[in-house]
Scaffold this motif. Structure first.
Motif, mmCIF file in Angstrom:
data_model
loop_
_atom_site.group_PDB
_atom_site.id
_atom_site.type_symbol
_atom_site.label_atom_id
_atom_site.label_comp_id
_atom_site.label_asym_id
_atom_site.label_seq_id
_atom_site.Cartn_x
_atom_site.Cartn_y
_atom_site.Cartn_z
ATOM 1 N N ALA A 38 44.940 27.412 37.920
ATOM 2 C CA ALA A 38 44.413 26.337 38.762
ATOM 3 C C ALA A 38 42.929 26.545 39.047
ATOM 4 N N GLU A 39 42.510 27.792 39.237
ATOM 5 C CA GLU A 39 41.099 28.065 39.507
ATOM 6 C C GLU A 39 40.216 27.681 38.332
ATOM 7 N N ARG A 40 40.791 27.648 37.143
ATOM 8 C CA ARG A 40 40.016 27.388 35.932
ATOM 9 C C ARG A 40 40.292 26.016 35.336
ATOM 10 N N GLY A 41 40.910 25.153 36.102
ATOM 11 C CA GLY A 41 41.191 23.810 35.620
ATOM 12 C C GLY A 41 42.283 23.743 34.591
ATOM 13 N N GLY A 42 43.106 24.785 34.518
ATOM 14 C CA GLY A 42 44.189 24.808 33.550
ATOM 15 C C GLY A 42 45.394 24.026 34.038
ATOM 16 N N PRO A 43 46.391 23.848 33.168
ATOM 17 C CA PRO A 43 47.583 23.088 33.551
ATOM 18 C C PRO A 43 48.483 23.899 34.463
ATOM 19 N N ALA A 44 49.292 23.197 35.218
ATOM 20 C CA ALA A 44 50.293 23.854 36.054
ATOM 21 C C ALA A 44 51.473 24.249 35.182
ATOM 22 N N VAL A 45 51.856 25.510 35.243
ATOM 23 C CA VAL A 45 52.956 26.011 34.427
ATOM 24 C C VAL A 45 54.120 26.343 35.342
ATOM 25 N N SER A 65 57.771 8.844 24.580
ATOM 26 C CA SER A 65 57.994 7.408 24.375
ATOM 27 C C SER A 65 56.701 6.606 24.456
ATOM 28 N N GLU A 66 55.627 7.246 24.922
ATOM 29 C CA GLU A 66 54.337 6.577 25.023
ATOM 30 C C GLU A 66 53.366 7.174 24.005
ATOM 31 N N PRO A 67 52.260 6.473 23.705
ATOM 32 C CA PRO A 67 51.276 7.066 22.788
ATOM 33 C C PRO A 67 50.843 8.444 23.264
ATOM 34 N N MET A 68 50.823 9.400 22.336
ATOM 35 C CA MET A 68 50.545 10.792 22.667
ATOM 36 C C MET A 68 49.057 10.994 22.951
ATOM 37 N N THR A 69 48.720 11.019 24.217
ATOM 38 C CA THR A 69 47.341 11.320 24.615
ATOM 39 C C THR A 69 47.154 12.829 24.667
ATOM 40 N N LEU A 70 45.915 13.253 24.859
ATOM 41 C CA LEU A 70 45.642 14.686 24.963
ATOM 42 C C LEU A 70 46.335 15.286 26.176
ATOM 43 N N ASP A 71 46.316 14.573 27.296
ATOM 44 C CA ASP A 71 46.973 15.077 28.495
ATOM 45 C C ASP A 71 48.479 15.208 28.282
ATOM 46 N N ALA A 72 49.085 14.210 27.622
ATOM 47 C CA ALA A 72 50.525 14.272 27.361
ATOM 48 C C ALA A 72 50.859 15.432 26.421
ATOM 49 N N ALA A 73 50.036 15.654 25.410
ATOM 50 C CA ALA A 73 50.269 16.767 24.480
ATOM 51 C C ALA A 73 50.238 18.098 25.213
ATOM 52 N N THR A 74 49.299 18.254 26.139
ATOM 53 C CA THR A 74 49.212 19.501 26.908
ATOM 54 C C THR A 74 50.445 19.687 27.778
ATOM 55 N N ARG A 75 50.913 18.607 28.395
ATOM 56 C CA ARG A 75 52.104 18.704 29.250
ATOM 57 C C ARG A 75 53.332 19.066 28.439
ATOM 58 N N VAL A 76 53.463 18.481 27.257
ATOM 59 C CA VAL A 76 54.600 18.812 26.389
ATOM 60 C C VAL A 76 54.550 20.284 25.998
ATOM 61 N N ALA A 77 53.367 20.772 25.672
ATOM 62 C CA ALA A 77 53.227 22.180 25.288
ATOM 63 C C ALA A 77 53.622 23.106 26.432
ATOM 64 N N MET A 78 53.272 22.723 27.671
ATOM 65 C CA MET A 78 53.622 23.565 28.806
ATOM 66 C C MET A 78 55.138 23.688 28.975
ATOM 67 N N LEU A 79 55.867 22.684 28.516
ATOM 68 C CA LEU A 79 57.325 22.715 28.636
ATOM 69 C C LEU A 79 58.011 23.355 27.434
ATOM 70 N N VAL A 159 47.567 31.727 27.913
ATOM 71 C CA VAL A 159 47.985 30.349 28.205
ATOM 72 C C VAL A 159 46.829 29.379 27.965
ATOM 73 N N LEU A 160 45.638 29.739 28.447
ATOM 74 C CA LEU A 160 44.473 28.877 28.226
ATOM 75 C C LEU A 160 44.140 28.780 26.735
ATOM 76 N N ASP A 161 44.358 29.862 25.992
ATOM 77 C CA ASP A 161 44.152 29.804 24.545
ATOM 78 C C ASP A 161 45.133 28.831 23.895
ATOM 79 N N THR A 162 46.373 28.833 24.370
ATOM 80 C CA THR A 162 47.359 27.886 23.842
ATOM 81 C C THR A 162 46.936 26.452 24.136
ATOM 82 N N VAL A 163 46.440 26.216 25.349
ATOM 83 C CA VAL A 163 45.963 24.879 25.702
ATOM 84 C C VAL A 163 44.807 24.476 24.801
ATOM 85 N N ALA A 164 43.876 25.406 24.552
ATOM 86 C CA ALA A 164 42.740 25.106 23.675
ATOM 87 C C ALA A 164 43.205 24.805 22.258
ATOM 88 N N ASP A 165 44.190 25.550 21.778
ATOM 89 C CA ASP A 165 44.706 25.297 20.427
ATOM 90 C C ASP A 165 45.374 23.925 20.340
#
Length: 567
Positions: A38-45, A65-79, A159-165
């Motif tokens: 959270a301090e680094r603007g990363g996603p909530a895990v 079910s919706e167009p895959m935006t960058l934010d949606a892709a990151t959320r899917v990866a977190m799960l 985790v941040l590296d995964t988000v960057a990838d």
């Protein structure tokens, strides 16, 4: 022997042993990582969702079910990302090491029974514990806590590296999908030119050499379209692997545009300071050096007590008399004075300090170099957006006028249109390279860049680039300088359809072109729904009914031209 009350000694031993373990939970806490992210603007895990829950399934279904935006892709990866599961397991291992570090060895219980000549037995019972473990227990707890912080930094950084990838893979796929669409359009234009050349050659207006050149250009464009489609497929599969998707979960649609560069880039000096204070790799290296420095101090102080033990012994003589009391055994450092332990601890500290310097140097210089790269790529995007693309569009407009007055042939107009498509493709690729460079810069800084808050405008989608002319005028204020009023051309001759499987939803009924000479018919099923009525190529002029010229004789109104040039 040292005279100590036996009960007091036993209480001291048990209290010390229990105190080392009572305050530590065996499993890592969510807050151990989420605070750093959270301090680094990363996603909530939510680590509890790693094993899979009904809420996870519902969220995943909604995002897919919706167009895959960058934010949606990151959320899917977190799960669903398998890499995040691995990182969570690493955090659990680090927690286990902390528990092990603050534990002391179990006490040793000894029993001895000796027979006496003439009858009777002497019985001895003893309880002992390593003295060094008791002396080091507070220091070991402190070292373990610091080392756990290092592990937290490592895992949060992973985790941040995964988000960057994931971000890099998303940018690469969306661009590859758009490039595939541009190559399809270029291929169609080349095929229209080749088909028209065939009709001109049949009427005797061009030579066999010119016909072969047009057909070769069409075949080359078709090959490039197939390669671009395959490249988009590879990027999509790479994104699936990062997101942890398989089977029916992979039937999602992607967002069809990239964000434009931010309004203003960050100050490199500010980014360098952020990296020095917040780069998780640097923090982990510093924590490791701190642990080893503390360990070196303990090694210097306590190297003389290697095999020492403290305990309690009770002896019963054959005549019934009892002897009891504490005992202590000390190792005499005659041959082994702990020189090897001390040298090893000093070498490890020197190695750790060198890693700290290397991490700090890499972060500082990497951030400055990354900022320069981002600035240079931003200039490249601006040149495409404000100069090259508008210039190519203006050329198409002027060539259309000249063709209308029969000053040039249709081949030159098609060539200009192909060059315009190539310019748009180069523009989209330049935007992709800009964002990939920003992803790497954020990785070095160790957090999201402050300027990310200014992301708003987006590039034109493929449908907007190739869309109908009669649609409402496109707003180009977000990518200044682009005038799309010149997108109208007459359509090419009808031809067999190509495979547009990478472009579902686009209607190419007005943009059909002939397939390469002797090539099998391709399928446009994935390019359905895109209306190119506003992007039509020039109408085919009827070839003049004149005697056929020889292959070596060029017609008087021949125009030299080239095909597929990439600006």
């Amino acid at each position: 022997m040292i005279t100590l009350p036996s009960r007091a000694l036993l209480a001291l031993v048990l209290t010390s042993a229990l105190a080392g373990c009572a305050s530590l939970s065996p499993q890592p806490r969510n807050a151990d990582i989420t605070e750093l992210l959270a301090e680094r603007g990363g996603p909530a895990v939510d680590w509890s969702a790693v094993a899979g829950t009904d809420e996870e399934a519902e969220s995943l279904e909604r995002w897919l079910s919706e167009p895959m935006t960058l934010d949606a892709a990151t959320r899917v990866a977190m799960l669903r990302s398998p890499r995040l599961r691995e990182h969570y397991a690493r955090l659990g291992l680090a927690r286990a090491e902390v528990l092990e570090a603050v534990e002391i060895e179990n006490p040793r219980l000894s029993f001895q029974r000796m027979s006496i000549d003439g009858g009777g037995h002497n019985r001895t019972t003893g309880l002992s514990m390593p003295l060094l473990d008791l002396l080091l227990l507070p220091a070991k707890a402190r070292l373990a806590a610091t080392d756990y912080d290092r592990a937290r930094y490592d895992v949060a950084g992973a985790v941040l590296d995964t988000v960057a990838d994931v971000e890099a893979a998303w940018y690469a796929y969306v661009t590859a999908r758009q490039v595939a669409g541009m190559r399809e359009a270029v291929s169609e234009a080349a095929e229209a030119s080749a088909e028209l050349a065939g009709r001109f050659h049949a009427a005797g207006n061009i030579s066999a050499l010119q016909l072969a050149q047009e057909q070769a250009a069409a075949s080359q464009a078709y090959i490039e379209a197939l390669q671009a489609r395959a490249d988009a497929g590879r990027h999509r599969l790479a994104l699936h692997t990062l997101l942890g998707l398989r089977g029916e979960e992979t039937n999602w649609e992607a967002s069809d545009s990239l964000p434009l560069p931010v309004p203003a880039e960050d100050d490199p000096e500010q980014l360098a300071r952020l990296a020095g204070d917040g780069n998780l790799g640097v923090l982990a290296a510093r924590a490791e050096a701190e642990v080893l420095a503390d360990a070196l101090g303990l090694t210097r102080k306590l190297r003389w007590f290697g095999g020492s033990e403290i305990g309690y012994e009770r002896e019963r003589e054959a005549d019934g008399a009892r002897l009891q009391g504490p005992e202590i055994s000390l190792e005499l450092p005659i041959f082994n004075q702990g020189q090897a332990k001390l040298a090893r601890a000093e070498a490890r500290l020197m190695e750790a300090l060198a890693r700290v310097q290397q991490a700090e140097l890499a972060a500082d210089n990497g951030v400055r170099m990354g900022a320069q790269t981002v600035a240079a790529l931003r200039d490249v995007v601006d040149i495409h957006r404000q100069a090259l693309v508008p210039q190519r569009e203006a050329i198409v407009a002027r060539q259309q006028e000249r063709q209308n007055f029969m000053l040039i042939g249709v081949f030159e107009l098609i060539q200009a249109k192909v060059a315009e498509y190539d310019a748009y493709q180069a523009y989209l690729e330049a935007v992709r390279d800009y964002w990939l460079a920003r992803v790497e810069l954020a990785r070095l800084v160790g957090r999201r860049l402050p300027s990310d808050a200014g992301i708003e405008a987006r590039t034109p989608s493929l449908e907007e680039i190739l869309g109908p002319g009669e649609a409402p005028a496109m707003d180009h204020s977000a990518h200044g300088g682009m005038d799309h009023s010149t997108h109208e051309d007459a359509k090419p001759a009808d031809a067999e359809e190509m495979d547009h499987s990478m472009h579902e939803g686009m209607d190419h009924s007005m943009h059909k072109a002939a397939k390469p000479a002797e090539a099998e018919e391709a399928d446009h099923s994935m390019h359905e729904g895109m209306d190119h009525s506003g992007h039509d190529m020039p109408a085919d002029p009827e070839p003049a009914d004149v005697p056929e010229k020889s292959d070596d004789e060029a017609p008087s109104d021949q125009h030299d031209h080239h095909h597929g040039a990439i600006p």
